[in-house]
Write an enzyme that holds these catalytic residues in place. Structure first.
Site, PDB file in Angstrom:
ATOM      1  N   ASP A  81      -1.759  -0.052  -4.378  1.00 17.92           N
ATOM      2  CA  ASP A  81      -3.124   0.319  -4.009  1.00 17.92           C
ATOM      3  C   ASP A  81      -4.161  -0.156  -5.015  1.00 17.92           C
ATOM      4  O   ASP A  81      -5.290  -0.464  -4.647  1.00 17.92           O
ATOM      5  CB  ASP A  81      -3.231   1.835  -3.847  1.00 17.92           C
ATOM      6  CG  ASP A  81      -2.434   2.326  -2.654  1.00 17.92           C
ATOM      7  OD1 ASP A  81      -2.956   2.241  -1.530  1.00 17.92           O
ATOM      8  OD2 ASP A  81      -1.292   2.742  -2.848  1.00 17.92           O
ATOM      9  N   LYS A 115       4.796   8.509  -7.835  1.00 20.36           N
ATOM     10  CA  LYS A 115       5.439   9.445  -6.916  1.00 20.36           C
ATOM     11  C   LYS A 115       6.928   9.624  -7.227  1.00 20.36           C
ATOM     12  O   LYS A 115       7.579  10.538  -6.742  1.00 20.36           O
ATOM     13  CB  LYS A 115       5.284   8.894  -5.491  1.00 20.36           C
ATOM     14  CG  LYS A 115       4.752   9.850  -4.448  1.00 20.36           C
ATOM     15  CD  LYS A 115       4.321   9.099  -3.228  1.00 20.36           C
ATOM     16  CE  LYS A 115       4.747   9.820  -1.947  1.00 20.36           C
ATOM     17  NZ  LYS A 115       6.148   9.573  -1.576  1.00 20.36           N
ATOM     18  N   LYS A 152       0.842  -1.207   0.000  1.00 22.32           N
ATOM     19  CA  LYS A 152       0.000   0.000   0.000  1.00 22.32           C
ATOM     20  C   LYS A 152       0.878   1.258   0.000  1.00 22.32           C
ATOM     21  O   LYS A 152       1.941   1.282   0.626  1.00 22.32           O
ATOM     22  CB  LYS A 152      -0.869  -0.019   1.260  1.00 22.32           C
ATOM     23  CG  LYS A 152      -1.850   1.130   1.351  1.00 22.32           C
ATOM     24  CD  LYS A 152      -2.877   0.913   2.419  1.00 22.32           C
ATOM     25  CE  LYS A 152      -3.789   2.122   2.461  1.00 22.32           C
ATOM     26  NZ  LYS A 152      -4.449   2.386   1.155  1.00 22.32           N
ATOM     27  N   LYS A 194       7.546   0.969   1.218  1.00 24.54           N
ATOM     28  CA  LYS A 194       8.164   0.203   0.112  1.00 24.54           C
ATOM     29  C   LYS A 194       9.470   0.827  -0.370  1.00 24.54           C
ATOM     30  O   LYS A 194      10.489   0.148  -0.513  1.00 24.54           O
ATOM     31  CB  LYS A 194       7.253   0.208  -1.114  1.00 24.54           C
ATOM     32  CG  LYS A 194       6.063  -0.653  -1.047  1.00 24.54           C
ATOM     33  CD  LYS A 194       5.301  -0.548  -2.363  1.00 24.54           C
ATOM     34  CE  LYS A 194       4.865   0.886  -2.678  1.00 24.54           C
ATOM     35  NZ  LYS A 194       4.064   1.469  -1.600  1.00 24.54           N
TER      36      LYS A 194
HETATM   37  N1  LIG Z   1      10.237   1.377   9.978  1.00 18.32           N
HETATM   38  C1  LIG Z   1      10.069   2.696   9.827  1.00 18.32           C
HETATM   39  N2  LIG Z   1      10.243   3.535  10.875  1.00 18.32           N
HETATM   40  C2  LIG Z   1      10.062   4.861  10.742  1.00 18.32           C
HETATM   41  N3  LIG Z   1       9.701   5.482   9.597  1.00 18.32           N
HETATM   42  C3  LIG Z   1       9.503   4.702   8.507  1.00 18.32           C
HETATM   43  C4  LIG Z   1       9.682   3.291   8.558  1.00 18.32           C
HETATM   44  N4  LIG Z   1       9.405   2.809   7.300  1.00 18.32           N
HETATM   45  C5  LIG Z   1       9.088   3.846   6.532  1.00 18.32           C
HETATM   46  N5  LIG Z   1       9.145   5.011   7.242  1.00 18.32           N
HETATM   47  C6  LIG Z   1       8.829   6.354   6.749  1.00 18.32           C
HETATM   48  O1  LIG Z   1       7.504   6.331   6.230  1.00 18.32           O
HETATM   49  C7  LIG Z   1       7.393   7.229   5.113  1.00 18.32           C
HETATM   50  C8  LIG Z   1       6.788   6.494   3.920  1.00 18.32           C
HETATM   51  O2  LIG Z   1       7.707   5.569   3.429  1.00 18.32           O
HETATM   52  P1  LIG Z   1       7.901   5.285   1.866  1.00 18.32           P
HETATM   53  O3  LIG Z   1       9.047   4.334   1.751  1.00 18.32           O
HETATM   54  O4  LIG Z   1       8.000   6.557   1.093  1.00 18.32           O
HETATM   55  O5  LIG Z   1       6.516   4.573   1.528  1.00 18.32           O
HETATM   56  P2  LIG Z   1       5.984   3.987   0.137  1.00 18.32           P
HETATM   57  O6  LIG Z   1       7.138   3.900  -0.814  1.00 18.32           O
HETATM   58  O7  LIG Z   1       5.414   2.658   0.477  1.00 18.32           O
HETATM   59  O8  LIG Z   1       4.906   4.918  -0.352  1.00 18.32           O
HETATM   60  C9  LIG Z   1       8.806   7.756   4.864  1.00 18.32           C
HETATM   61  O9  LIG Z   1       8.894   9.062   5.433  1.00 18.32           O
HETATM   62  C10 LIG Z   1       9.701   6.808   5.608  1.00 18.32           C
HETATM   63  O10 LIG Z   1      10.904   7.409   6.071  1.00 18.32           O
HETATM   64 MG   LIG Z   2       7.361   4.893  -2.578  1.00 22.74          MG
END
Ligand SMILES: Nc1ncnc2c1ncn2[C@@H]1O[C@H](COP(=O)(O)OP(=O)(O)O)[C@@H](O)[C@H]1O
Ligand SMILES: [Mg+2]
Ligand SMILES: Nc1ncnc2c1ncn2[C@@H]1O[C@H](COP(=O)(O)OP(=O)(O)O)[C@@H](O)[C@H]1O
Ligand code: SF4
Ligand SMILES: [Mg+2]
Lengths: 272, 272
Positions: free
Chosen positions: B127, B40, B9, B14
């Site tokens: 999603d 994104k 999601k 990810k």
């Molecule tokens: N285990 C974790 N602890 C703290 N923050 C996290 C963790 N995993 C992800 N984040 C934070 O959550 C946010 C979303 O992560 P992101 O990798 O961009 O999500 P996605 O790629 O799934 O959309 C980022 O700001 C990231 O630094």
């Molecule tokens: Mg991402």
């Protein structure tokens, strides 16, 4: 007849907020049609006491054209709210927004407008603004668009995407009512959503606090407004319902917000 | 050459997990291609020290065919990881997954395979499982699929949808490695993800705790593995990298999980 679309990132609280809003509008005497436009098809649950109603997409597959009745798709929910679920295709098979396209065509063909609604509310997935998901943003379906967001960057990014989508196919008329701040309960959310609101030119219409009453109401499969009429969340929902009615009468104005660029969004996230 | 797709999601972590994983695999001596498949387009940021690289979709629009070079799209990141961002169309204009379709065609046409990678990693939005987003799930692109999820129902619902998507166009071969549990830091998450894992027949490969080190590393625009080599998150990422290598060698088996029905999911959410 006034049409509103409620958009936001999946999981942000659209269905919860919109089911409560539909109930509150009906409680104020309005004839409301509540249409769930998320493939998750659980938007009308709290209005139907738990029944996951037959979706329009499934109905179209299972029932041959001459045997179709509008009453099979438009169910009576709490406080007289009429309920429809668009549904979605099986994942991996075609466009996820197909249920919405089928729904609009089918409801029209089966004569939805003989019902004479005061308010039509569309609860729409906002993670991708394409295919069927972009359709309720059009002028003919949404007189006003409400965005549900928290103060988390991910949901603000999604809200901004929705604004971009609206600008890309209808850049002229102001049709955004504003932001519904549905908090996740973290302190830093306030400044994030306020900076975003200021930067794009939108009001924060109401602020819904995180509350255990939602889980409690969920366990009874009812809306908070129905089961906890004197609670803070109910007060916030009624205030939102008042806003919808004032907008529908033209007493409050809609906005023409300017979406942020990726750069501006990154600056916002970094606190610049 | 082994290909893995990391799905989940939006907002679940990810890109953060996969950028760290790519770095860790490269640190172990592998030639890694990291392809961001989220509109994104911020998956390679932490590997490129902040540069939001030109997406394949934008490049195709701006650069005429005879002038295109693979080197403009495949950038050198930390630890020698090669980075690509698919990009996505403007919201409201066409299919959100179009960047992925363009990317696979373009990379192939410009000769990506002369690079001779050991590992190709696709970081894909989960999603909606449709259009371009469903393509990296195909056998020809993913030898193994990893699902990032927290213990929150929304992300588990999305993970289940991805399993449904895989079953709908490739029901035979086992190609799911398992779950990457990226915690949001709430106690009740453990039982939810464990019940889900048991119900569908998947292992929880690693458990990533919520950690401030991610925000700290983010501020330096680097991966946690690079900037905090002796931390718990780094240990977890290296363990995940080892899992990828064992799967690629055939020392560990892939699974053929059975997605849950809506009813079973609701029972799970309600603790039944
Ligand atoms: N285990 C974790 N602890 C703290 N923050 C996290 C963790 N995993 C992800 N984040 C934070 O959550 C946010 C979303 O992560 P992101 O990798 O961009 O999500 P996605 O790629 O799934 O959309 C980022 O700001 C990231 O630094
Ligand atoms: Mg991402
Ligand atoms: N203000 C709130 N306080 C507590 N829980 C909330 C609140 N708003 C939503 N929730 C819960 O969050 C979950 C997701 O909400 P939902 O309305 O299904 O999201 P969406 O329709 O946007 O995908 C539900 O379990 C709901 O009860
Ligand atoms: S238009 Fe949007 S919803 Fe439809 S297939 Fe493409 S990504 Fe999926
Ligand atoms: Mg919903």
């Amino acid at each position: 007849m006034f049409q509103i679309a409620v958009y936001g990132k999946g999981g942000i609280g659209k269905s919860t907020i919109s089911a409560n809003l539909s109930y509150a509008l009906a409680e104020k005497g309005k004839r409301v049609l509540h249409i769930g436009c998320d493939p998750k098809h659980d938007s009308t649950r709290l209005l139907l006491g738990g029944a996951n109603q037959t979706t329009v997409l499934d109905y179209m597959k299972e029932v041959p054209s001459p045997e179709r009745n509008l009453e099979d798709l438009v169910l009576d929910g709490s406080m007289g709210v009429k309920c429809v679920e668009a549904g979605g295709p099986e994942p991996g098979i075609g466009c996820a927004g197909r249920g919405i396209i089928s729904t609009f065509n089918t409801l029209e063909n089966l004569g939805i407008d003989r019902y004479q609604f005061d308010i039509k509310l569309y609860d729409v997935l906002g993670d991708v603004v394409c295919g069927g998901f972009a359709i309720p943003l059009r002028k003919e379906y949404a007189d006003a668009v409400y965005l549900v967001t928290s103060g988390e960057f991910m949901s603000i990014y999604a809200a901004n995407n929705i604004l971009k989508g609206m600008r890309n196919f209808d850049s002229i008329s102001p049709r955004v009512a504003g932001l519904i701040f549905n908090s996740r309960g973290r302190d830093e959310e306030e400044w994030m959503i306020e900076s975003f609101a200021r930067a794009v030119g939108l009001p924060i219409i109401v602020r819904m606090p995180r509350s255990d009453l939602f889980a409690k109401a969920e366990r009874n499969i009812q809306t908070v407004v129905e089961i906890f009429p004197n609670s803070e969340p109910t007060r916030v929902i009624k205030s939102l319902a008042d806003h919808v009615l004032l907008i529908s009468e033209g007493s409050l104005s809609l906005k023409s917000p300017h979406p942020l660029s990726d750069e501006q969004l990154n600056d916002l996230a970094a606190g610049r």
